[in-house]
Design an enzyme around this catalytic site. Structure first.
Site, PDB file in Angstrom:
ATOM      1  N   SER A  37       0.811  -1.210   0.000  1.00  0.00           N
ATOM      2  CA  SER A  37       0.000   0.000   0.000  1.00  0.00           C
ATOM      3  C   SER A  37       0.855   1.275   0.000  1.00  0.00           C
ATOM      4  O   SER A  37       1.537   1.560  -0.975  1.00  0.00           O
ATOM      5  CB  SER A  37      -0.962  -0.044   1.190  1.00  0.00           C
ATOM      6  N   ASP A  85      10.282   5.875  -9.932  1.00  0.00           N
ATOM      7  CA  ASP A  85       9.918   6.586 -11.161  1.00  0.00           C
ATOM      8  C   ASP A  85      10.727   7.868 -11.347  1.00  0.00           C
ATOM      9  O   ASP A  85      11.092   8.225 -12.472  1.00  0.00           O
ATOM     10  CB  ASP A  85       8.420   6.905 -11.161  1.00  0.00           C
ATOM     11  N   LYS A  95      -0.695  -4.178  -3.281  1.00  0.00           N
ATOM     12  CA  LYS A  95      -1.985  -3.599  -2.884  1.00  0.00           C
ATOM     13  C   LYS A  95      -2.066  -2.178  -3.426  1.00  0.00           C
ATOM     14  O   LYS A  95      -1.460  -1.257  -2.885  1.00  0.00           O
ATOM     15  CB  LYS A  95      -2.138  -3.598  -1.366  1.00  0.00           C
TER      16      LYS A  95
END
Length: 725
Positions: free
Chosen positions: A477, A488, A503
């Site tokens: 999560s 990224d 998740k």
């Protein structure tokens, strides 16, 4: 996590250790009471309404839905198949496709039938297993037991059920007997005059211990009432929408809030039930009970009084009810009548206060290797106090730890997010902002397709030096949001398990008391529903749902070949992709490819990781073995084969790295004042000294070439060395 439990159930060695209680694990024996079923019907109406209006992607309530609820509920009642008979299941089966219709019609027939039957069967089970204490087991016969309940059917009749209990307790007794025999042999080897206990004596001790374990478990579950059991039924329903939608009864909602904030108002003591008694199991460091120095672990609470009011007897009371009486607002007084460990009875006055559960919070330390200093920040969860933004939260604490590490002169930071199951979306955005310039952190898509981009708007960067994120299969999560954003932006390197949990959904906790259904006001608190309202996406557009975050540098772990995570959850939402958010990658790592290559080479040559990988393959090869022989000679032979096969894997626990762990300023003084804090910190430092993953994370930090180093003053004083290994 359900995936962890499924793996544990299929792990032969683990099951042998817990076999005494595995027969009734997750089974309940609630008590009948006079609750009005009308409240249950209103609760189902509330939950159905909230899910239909607020869930991200509500499943159709049809026959497939009904079958799922039916299966979930029966499995929650009797996962080990040692209570229900085949005839019970046939009787229940008539409702398998009717649960959806019953929910619409506020019909509790299925729940009532199953609830009453499990009450009956559990009472019968008590008679069965207690009768098995009358005579010794014969371990020379040829018998075996299948310990994987997924591979067996429900018992055809009462005699078959009795035999199933007999085999279960026989296995528990046998495992204990073999252990006791080894202990006796060791005692004899050390002292030739020692009189070794006979097999008959050891068998009797082991059998009585197995029965006692079951007695204690049944005593525990007998405290649960109809409301507790109905909560199980409700969750069998709501988890059909997705694995993270969950109903909290009022008491459970309070526990959830405490777990998220890491603090509560009370005396700061953990309690446990022992037979009819409530016992102090631990004092929370820094709390009122700890500060008073009058309570200690092992003390039994006999009575509880609010200030000068009359004390109330709590012997035999449910643990949750005792906790309710002891907890209370900051500044109020509670008086505990306790029986001390030495037998003395004493009245102890304690003023309640805010208690911070320290192990919930972020912590950091300085690590030296090859003459360089690096920082390690461990974050167990992304905690926040939902009621007060001014209180402590993960973002504030991580920032404070970063500043400490900068002041200590570190050259790189490891963020350890292993086993971090997530938490607050707000805190993960704020924490990511500590390491990047302004920019998007995560994209959030709500029901109906509306997309929001959550971004860091503060151009200040608290740490612009080398950064490594350490993750594992249980990082989920919010942990995945952080790791994905860092990855990224190419701001740092993600190291650890092949991929994280996967998740990629956001849950909202909705107070059910805010709605006004007919008759609702007559029944008090209805609790809350945590339901999936959004999905989140990386800034590159990809979802972490199911796929998780793939490590830049994957490292073997013991779960490498065991499939689990969100992808193994029933009813999990699917992976998808949306448009990328506008962002620019950073120039934080000038030699990314060579850092990865060097690390992979070290990992492939590291004997510790080779052994961990070999152990993971061994676990995978054995995960489906579930037949255990109950002949003592064959059992011992099988045990020896397993021990021989795993002997080399014991070396994993003996690993020591060459990291030097140094105290941060002020920590030594605190450790001198607080023995409990000192013990926990020393345990953490000892764990670090045996951790090959942290060792490699430090190696990676040392390899990174960064164009910018964080502004770091030269420390005025060299920190004292605490642990050197």
């Amino acid at each position: 996590m359900n995936a962890i439990w499924l793996f544990m159930r299929k792990n032969y060695r683990v099951l042998l250790l817990v076999v005494a209680v595995s027969a009734v694990l997750w089974s309940f024996k609630p008590k009948f009471n006079n609750d009005d079923p009308e409240k249950d019907k209103i609760l189902l109406d509330l939950i159905t309404y909230v899910i239909e209006k607020g869930h991200y992607d509500p499943a159709a309530m049809d026959d497939n839905f009904s079958k799922g609820v039916y299966g979930n509920f029966i499995d929650a009642l009797d996962p080990s198949k040692r209570f229900f008979l085949e005839s019970d299941i046939k009787e229940f089966k008539q409702y398998e496709l009717q649960v959806d219709d019953m929910l619409r019609n506020r019909d509790l027939t299925f729940f009532n039938l199953v609830y009453e039957r499990v009450q009956k069967r559990m009472n019968e089970a008590k008679v069965i297993y207690r009768a098995l204490n009358d005579k010794p087991f014969d371990f020379n016969t040829s018998e075996s037991i299948n310990i994987d309940s997924d591979k067996i059917a429900f018992a055809k009749n009462y005699n078959e059920l009795k035999n199933r209990w007999r085999l279960q307790i026989k296995l528990s007794t046998l495992a204990s007997l073999v252990d006791k025999q080894k202990i006796e042999q060791d005692k004899k080897a050390k002292d030739a005059s020692y009189a070794v206990k006979t097999t008959a004596q050891l068998e009797k001790e082991s059998r009585e211990s197995a029965i006692k374990n079951l007695d204690e478990y049944f005593d525990f579950v007998s405290d649960l009432d109809r409301n507790d059991w109905f909560e199980v039924y409700v969750n069998a329903i709501v988890t059909q929408f997705d694995p993270h939608t969950f109903y909290f009864a009022p008491e459970e909602k309070e526990k959830f809030d405490i777990s998220m904030s890491g603090k509560l108002e009370g005396i700061g003591a953990r309690l446990q039930k022992k037979n009819d008694n409530t016992e102090i199991s631990e004092l929370i460091s820094g709390g009122p009970a700890w500060r008073s120095k009058e309570l200690e672990p092992g003390d039994v609470i006999l009575k509880v009084a609010q200030g000068s009011n009359e004390p109330v007897e709590v012997t035999g009371m449910r643990l949750d009810d005792v906790v309710k009486k002891i907890k209370g607002p900051k500044g109020t007084e509670v008086r505990l009548t306790v029986r001390k460990v030495d037998g003395d009875v004493k009245v102890i006055k304690i003023i309640r206060d805010v208690v911070e559960i320290e192990e919930t919070y972020a912590k950091s330390t300085v690590i030296e290797k090859n003459g360089k200093k690096f920082g390690l920040i461990y974050l167990p969860k992304f905690y926040i106090d939902f009621e007060n933004d001014n209180n402590r939260d993960a973002a504030k604490d991580v920032e404070a730890e970063v500043l400490k590490l900068k002041k200590a002169g570190v050259e790189g930071i490891v963020m350890d997010l292993r086993d971090n199951g997530g938490g607050s979306l707000k805190t993960v955005v704020d924490i990511t902002g500590l390491f990047i310039d302004e920019g998007p952190i995560v994209q959030v898509k709500s029901f109906g397709g509306k997309k929001d981009v959550l971004a860091d708007h503060n151009p200040k960067v608290q740490w612009d030096g080398p950064l490594v994120i350490l993750q594992n299969n249980f990082s989920a999560s919010a942990s995945e949001i952080f790791a994905a954003a860092i990855q990224d932006y190419k701001r740092g390197i993600v190291l650890g398990s092949k991929q994280s949990y996967g998740k990629g959904t956001v849950q909202t906790v909705i107070d059910l008391n805010q709605f006004k259904f007919p008759g609702q006001s007559n029944f008090g608190d209805f609790g809350a529903l945590k339901t999936t309202t959004q999905k989140f996406y990386r800034i590159n557009g990809g979802s972490t749902q199911l796929e998780g975050v793939t490590s830049d540098i994957p490292i073997p772990d013991r779960y490498t070949y065991i499939g689990f995570g969100e992808r193994d959850e029933k009813k999990a939402l699917q992976w998808d992709k949306i448009d990328a958010a506008p962002y620019r990658t950073s120039k934080s790592i000038l030699n990314f490819e060579s850092v990865v290559t060097n690390s992979q080479k070290r990992i492939s040559e590291n004997n510790q990781f080779k052994l961990i990988d070999e152990n993971a393959k061994w676990i995978n090869d054995r995960k489906d073995e579930s037949l255990v022989n109950l002949n003592i000679d064959k059992f011992i032979a099988e045990q020896k084969n397993i021990e021989e096969s795993t002997k080399k894997f014991k070396e994993i626990t003996k690993y020591k790295n060459l990291l030097q762990i140094r105290n941060l300023p002020g920590e030594l003084e605190l450790m001198k004042k607080d023995a409990d804090f000192s013990r926990k910190r020393k345990d953490w430092y000892e764990a670090i000294s045996k951790d090959a993953y942290i060792d490699e994370a430090i190696n990676v930090l040392g390899d990174i070439k960064s164009p910018l180093l964080a502004n770091k003053p030269i420390p005025s004083k060299k920190p004292k060395l605490l642990v050197k290994s």
